[in-house]
Design a protein around this motif. Structure first.
Motif, PDB file in Angstrom:
ATOM      1  N   VAL A 174      -3.696 -22.430 -25.087  1.00 17.75           N
ATOM      2  CA  VAL A 174      -3.421 -23.656 -25.825  1.00 17.75           C
ATOM      3  C   VAL A 174      -4.708 -24.110 -26.502  1.00 17.75           C
ATOM      4  N   ALA A 175      -4.623 -24.608 -27.720  1.00 21.91           N
ATOM      5  CA  ALA A 175      -5.794 -25.162 -28.401  1.00 21.91           C
ATOM      6  C   ALA A 175      -6.173 -26.464 -27.719  1.00 21.91           C
ATOM      7  N   ASP A 176      -7.286 -26.451 -26.996  1.00 26.59           N
ATOM      8  CA  ASP A 176      -7.634 -27.619 -26.192  1.00 26.59           C
ATOM      9  C   ASP A 176      -9.040 -27.424 -25.633  1.00 26.59           C
ATOM     10  N   SER A 177      -9.517 -28.442 -24.929  1.00 28.94           N
ATOM     11  CA  SER A 177     -10.747 -28.319 -24.156  1.00 28.94           C
ATOM     12  C   SER A 177     -10.375 -27.825 -22.768  1.00 28.94           C
ATOM     13  N   TYR A 178     -11.031 -26.766 -22.337  1.00 32.34           N
ATOM     14  CA  TYR A 178     -10.808 -26.226 -21.003  1.00 32.34           C
ATOM     15  C   TYR A 178     -11.985 -26.631 -20.117  1.00 32.34           C
ATOM     16  N   PHE A 179     -11.676 -27.243 -18.987  1.00 34.24           N
ATOM     17  CA  PHE A 179     -12.714 -27.664 -18.049  1.00 34.24           C
ATOM     18  C   PHE A 179     -12.745 -26.688 -16.875  1.00 34.24           C
ATOM     19  N   ILE A 180     -13.934 -26.189 -16.594  1.00 34.39           N
ATOM     20  CA  ILE A 180     -14.142 -25.182 -15.562  1.00 34.39           C
ATOM     21  C   ILE A 180     -14.976 -25.806 -14.448  1.00 34.39           C
ATOM     22  N   ARG A 181     -14.414 -25.891 -13.266  1.00 32.78           N
ATOM     23  CA  ARG A 181     -15.164 -26.430 -12.132  1.00 32.78           C
ATOM     24  C   ARG A 181     -15.499 -25.299 -11.162  1.00 32.78           C
ATOM     25  N   LEU A 182     -16.799 -25.125 -10.927  1.00 38.19           N
ATOM     26  CA  LEU A 182     -17.267 -24.170  -9.934  1.00 38.19           C
ATOM     27  C   LEU A 182     -17.591 -24.938  -8.661  1.00 38.19           C
ATOM     28  N   VAL A 183     -17.081 -24.454  -7.549  1.00 39.09           N
ATOM     29  CA  VAL A 183     -17.258 -25.121  -6.258  1.00 39.09           C
ATOM     30  C   VAL A 183     -17.913 -24.149  -5.281  1.00 39.09           C
ATOM     31  N   GLY A 184     -18.941 -24.609  -4.583  1.00 36.80           N
ATOM     32  CA  GLY A 184     -19.600 -23.768  -3.600  1.00 36.80           C
ATOM     33  C   GLY A 184     -18.720 -23.528  -2.393  1.00 36.80           C
TER      34      GLY A 184
ATOM     35  N   ALA B  50     -20.571 -28.364  -3.024  1.00 32.93           N
ATOM     36  CA  ALA B  50     -21.059 -28.968  -4.272  1.00 32.93           C
ATOM     37  C   ALA B  50     -20.324 -28.354  -5.465  1.00 32.93           C
ATOM     38  N   THR B  51     -20.277 -29.100  -6.587  1.00 33.04           N
ATOM     39  CA  THR B  51     -19.544 -28.612  -7.755  1.00 33.04           C
ATOM     40  C   THR B  51     -20.383 -28.703  -9.021  1.00 33.04           C
ATOM     41  N   GLN B  52     -20.038 -27.866  -9.970  1.00 34.22           N
ATOM     42  CA  GLN B  52     -20.570 -27.931 -11.328  1.00 34.22           C
ATOM     43  C   GLN B  52     -19.388 -27.921 -12.288  1.00 34.22           C
ATOM     44  N   LEU B  53     -19.475 -28.699 -13.379  1.00 36.57           N
ATOM     45  CA  LEU B  53     -18.370 -28.814 -14.329  1.00 36.57           C
ATOM     46  C   LEU B  53     -18.820 -28.367 -15.708  1.00 36.57           C
ATOM     47  N   PHE B  54     -18.005 -27.530 -16.347  1.00 33.74           N
ATOM     48  CA  PHE B  54     -18.303 -26.989 -17.670  1.00 33.74           C
ATOM     49  C   PHE B  54     -17.091 -27.214 -18.582  1.00 33.74           C
ATOM     50  N   ARG B  55     -17.364 -27.179 -19.874  1.00 40.34           N
ATOM     51  CA  ARG B  55     -16.297 -27.414 -20.865  1.00 40.34           C
ATOM     52  C   ARG B  55     -16.351 -26.347 -21.946  1.00 40.34           C
ATOM     53  N   LEU B  56     -15.196 -25.778 -22.259  1.00 41.03           N
ATOM     54  CA  LEU B  56     -15.054 -24.796 -23.325  1.00 41.03           C
ATOM     55  C   LEU B  56     -13.996 -25.294 -24.295  1.00 41.03           C
ATOM     56  N   ASP B  57     -14.335 -25.440 -25.573  1.00 39.28           N
ATOM     57  CA  ASP B  57     -13.382 -25.889 -26.593  1.00 39.28           C
ATOM     58  C   ASP B  57     -12.767 -24.668 -27.267  1.00 39.28           C
ATOM     59  N   VAL B  58     -11.457 -24.533 -27.152  1.00 43.32           N
ATOM     60  CA  VAL B  58     -10.736 -23.361 -27.654  1.00 43.32           C
ATOM     61  C   VAL B  58      -9.941 -23.766 -28.891  1.00 43.32           C
ATOM     62  N   PRO B  59     -10.126 -23.091 -30.031  1.00 37.52           N
ATOM     63  CA  PRO B  59      -9.436 -23.474 -31.272  1.00 37.52           C
ATOM     64  C   PRO B  59      -7.986 -23.003 -31.301  1.00 37.52           C
ATOM     65  N   ALA B  60      -7.271 -23.454 -32.325  1.00 43.91           N
ATOM     66  CA  ALA B  60      -5.841 -23.161 -32.434  1.00 43.91           C
ATOM     67  C   ALA B  60      -5.560 -21.684 -32.694  1.00 43.91           C
ATOM     68  N   ASN B  61      -6.497 -20.979 -33.296  1.00 45.23           N
ATOM     69  CA  ASN B  61      -6.250 -19.577 -33.647  1.00 45.23           C
ATOM     70  C   ASN B  61      -6.821 -18.610 -32.620  1.00 45.23           C
ATOM     71  N   ALA B  62      -7.023 -19.061 -31.384  1.00 47.72           N
ATOM     72  CA  ALA B  62      -7.620 -18.222 -30.344  1.00 47.72           C
ATOM     73  C   ALA B  62      -6.567 -17.345 -29.667  1.00 47.72           C
ATOM     74  N   ARG B  63      -7.012 -16.185 -29.244  1.00 45.86           N
ATOM     75  CA  ARG B  63      -6.188 -15.262 -28.472  1.00 45.86           C
ATOM     76  C   ARG B  63      -7.054 -14.640 -27.378  1.00 45.86           C
ATOM     77  N   ASN B  64      -6.403 -14.174 -26.321  1.00 43.75           N
ATOM     78  CA  ASN B  64      -7.066 -13.409 -25.259  1.00 43.75           C
ATOM     79  C   ASN B  64      -8.283 -14.141 -24.684  1.00 43.75           C
TER      80      ASN B  64
END
Length: 652
Positions: free
Chosen positions: A625-635, A563-577
């Motif tokens: 990269v300034a973008d939306s990052y999608f994180i998929r967790l899979v069992g 099974a999977t779960q999907l998450f989204r993190l929005d990272v701005p242009a001035n992000a580091r680390n």
């Protein structure tokens, strides 16, 4: 036949020429950029942006005084006398741009060293936010051209038979050659026709900031007179006098006359000289060529209205004029020009120049303001087989930056690439199977649209095939018009530019062969994008992702094996680390991360995979990269229970 072009973009240098007493053409100057792969560049003056709150920002009189006083200080006069053995130049304020910046010109011609010194002096003033050369930008012209032979036969729009780029990217055989035994698998089309059941562009205005438009029986030019010619210089516009005029008509942009040569004080190198391109007419046809009229070909959004805005003429167009054109096209006010009565929901700019887009520069400011008004800005990535981050407006924040693919779905050999690319669209590969090494040009390698046969002034309307990112961009602009039209037809609010970006990227087709160089999320698919806009299924499951905020800890996450779960993190242009991690709980979890799109459940298309044993997984990068990052967790084996997901990054 094909017609190669030595250069498609104009490079940046710190060069300019200005002398009111000299001939009009002598205002332009060229100097080497210092970049080996780039030719000389052409400029006309400087653009000075004042800080918010500075008196010079609101008072033109204060700005004029500042220019005079800046060059009259003892320190500056001593420096110029010691370094250049002359007095510093007088600075003449020409006009105020819609962004609030000023176009200025020195009263004498400057060397590159003198210009650098001048810019440093102006930048050192506390009231000045940014100084940039008034770059002469170019239409991103076709890398090759082909003329359609007569005798095509097909129902209704007879020449649509060659428009592989409008059909589905499903691998079907395209018999577009005169020899019908020759075919090519279509993996690069945008699947336009199925989209029209949801929206055909009706009620949407697309501004084409380009060379203007010509009269053509297969184009709706009803907004041509409502458009505007923003070229201020008669030398570039081809008019007898300086100044802007109503109408978006293309007067021609040829540079074959001797007066355009650099050695004669002009703005074109000998290898750049060419007949008129009718570039804007080809772009306009791709967006909204008349369809189902038993004439010619089809357009992506056949009922959309093109508003032609002429900003490119002989040798191109200046940064200052293009910035004002962006403002006006999106519904902003430009002094001296009547307000636009048909503000555009979409702007297409198949133009550019070498040099990254500074956030404080007038191009970036004009685009940011246009987006804030609700206008989606689509641009071509460039035709130099280089990183698009070094080109403007391709690297401007907020734009939809489009790379080019051919009929096989591979990156076109000329197309720019890199992290600033949003997605890809058909630009054409020109050669058999999009492979330049074959040396054989085929009709299936070109993007076909409207054109004109005039060598200088407009002549007989025709159709032709071009290749270039200039052709990829209007495919995308047309799909944006379809998206807006579909939302209106479905009774939904018009999507914001950010929502449109996500619809385009999340419904794009996976590249048939993974590119070795990044060219965005995938190849645009009109059918899927417009279905998503209409509220129907389309693309992946990104819309259902759980939003994860910076520093937030999402605890208690559990899933069974597979099974999977999907998450989204929005990272701005001035992000580091950037760091994304799972921890705690029990069992086995696999973590897949991908920018722009959701990774698949098997992680085969993930940018980063973390699949070590247990529940502690980690992904980190110093320069995200300034973008939306999608994180998929899979069992994994036995699944996972009660784990936590968190993400952190720093900003500057």
């Amino acid at each position: 036949m094909s017609k190669p072009l030595r250069r498609s973009l104009l490079a940046v240098s710190l060069a300019l020429a200005v002398s009111p007493a000299m001939a009009q053409a002598a205002r332009y100057s060229t100097l080497q950029t210092g970049v080996a792969s780039e030719p000389t560049a052409v400029y006309d003056g400087l653009i000075v942006t004042y800080r918010s709150g500075a008196a010079e920002r609101t008072s033109t009189a204060a700005a004029a005084t500042k220019l005079k006083s800046a060059m009259a200080t003892t320190a500056v006069r001593s420096q110029w006398n010691a370094q250049f053995r002359q007095a510093p130049p007088v600075l003449n304020r020409v006009r105020r741009l819609a962004t609030g910046a000023d176009l200025v010109r020195p009263a004498s011609k400057l060397s590159q060293e003198q210009l650098i010194s001048l810019m440093q002096t102006l930048k050192a003033d506390p009231s000045v936010a940014f100084v940039e050369p008034n770059l002469l930008m170019k239409p991103i012209r076709a890398t090759a051209k082909a003329v359609l032979p007569p005798g095509q036969t097909a129902p209704n729009d007879p020449n649509a038979v060659v428009q592989w780029h409008m059909r589905a990217a499903d691998g079907h055989a395209e018999h577009t050659e005169q020899d019908t035994s020759v075919s090519f698998p279509n993996w690069g089309g945008i699947n336009a026709i199925p989209a029209w059941q949801y929206g055909d562009g009706d009620g949407v205005v697309v501004a084409v900031i380009d060379t203007g438009i010509t009269a053509h029986p297969d184009l709706d030019t009803s907004l041509a007179d409502a458009g505007y010619d923003f070229i201020t210089d008669g030398y570039i516009s081809g008019r007898a006098t300086d100044g802007r005029v109503p109408g978006g008509w293309d007067l021609g942009d040829w540079t074959t006359d001797d007066k355009f040569l650099v050695e004669n004080g002009g703005c074109a190198q000998s290898y750049e000289q060419s007949d008129s391109s009718w570039h804007g007419t080809h772009v306009a046809g791709t967006i909204s060529e008349l369809t189902n009229n038993s004439v010619g070909m089809i357009g992506v959004a056949p009922k959309a209205k093109v508003l032609p805005v002429r900003a490119l003429g002989h040798c191109g167009g200046t940064t200052a004029d293009i910035a004002d054109a962006i403002t006006w096209a999106s519904g902003g006010h430009v002094d001296g020009v009547p307000d636009n009565q048909h503000p555009a929901e979409v702007i297409n700019m198949s133009l550019g120049g070498y040099g990254s887009c500074a956030s404080d520069g007038v191009t970036s400011q004009a685009i940011t303001a246009a987006i804030a008004r609700g206008t989606t800005v689509v641009v071509a990535a460039g035709n130099d087989n280089s990183d698009a981050s070094a080109y403007s407006p391709a690297s401007c924040p907020g734009v939809i930056n489009v790379a080019a693919t051919g009929i096989t779905g591979k990156r076109a050999s000329y197309s720019n690439f890199g992290s600033t690319i949003t997605l890809a669209a058909p630009g054409g590969g020109a050669y058999t199977n999009d492979d330049p090494s074959t040396g054989t040009t085929v009709r299936a390698g070109f993007v076909w649209s409207t054109l004109n046969l005039g060598a200088h002034e407009p002549g007989t309307p025709t159709y032709a095939g071009y290749t270039g990112t200039s052709m990829a961009s209007p495919h995308t602009a047309g799909v944006v018009a379809l998206i807006i039209s579909a939302a209106l037809n479905a009774g939904k609010p018009i999507p914001t530019p950010q929502q449109i970006r996500e619809i385009l990227t999340q419904t794009s087709n996976v590249f048939p062969i993974k590119p070795t160089l990044r060219i965005g999320a995938g190849i645009i698919d009109a059918g899927k994008a417009v279905a998503r806009a209409a509220g129907l299924a389309g693309g992946g499951d990104e819309a259902n992702a759980v939003l994860l905020a910076k520093g937030q800890v999402l605890s208690g996450q559990s899933a069974a094996q597979g099974a999977t779960q999907l998450f989204r993190l929005d990272v701005p242009a001035n992000a580091r680390n950037l760091q994304i991690r799972t921890l705690g709980g029990s069992g086995q979890v696999k973590m897949y991360v991908r920018a722009t799109r959701a990774p698949s459940a098997d992680g085969s298309d993930a940018d980063v995979s973390s699949v070590r044993a247990g529940t502690t997984q980690n992904m980190q990068t110093a320069l995200p990269v300034a973008d939306s990052y999608f994180i998929r967790l899979v069992g994994g084996t036995g699944g996972y229970k009660s784990i936590s997901l968190t993400a952190t990054y720093s900003t500057y």
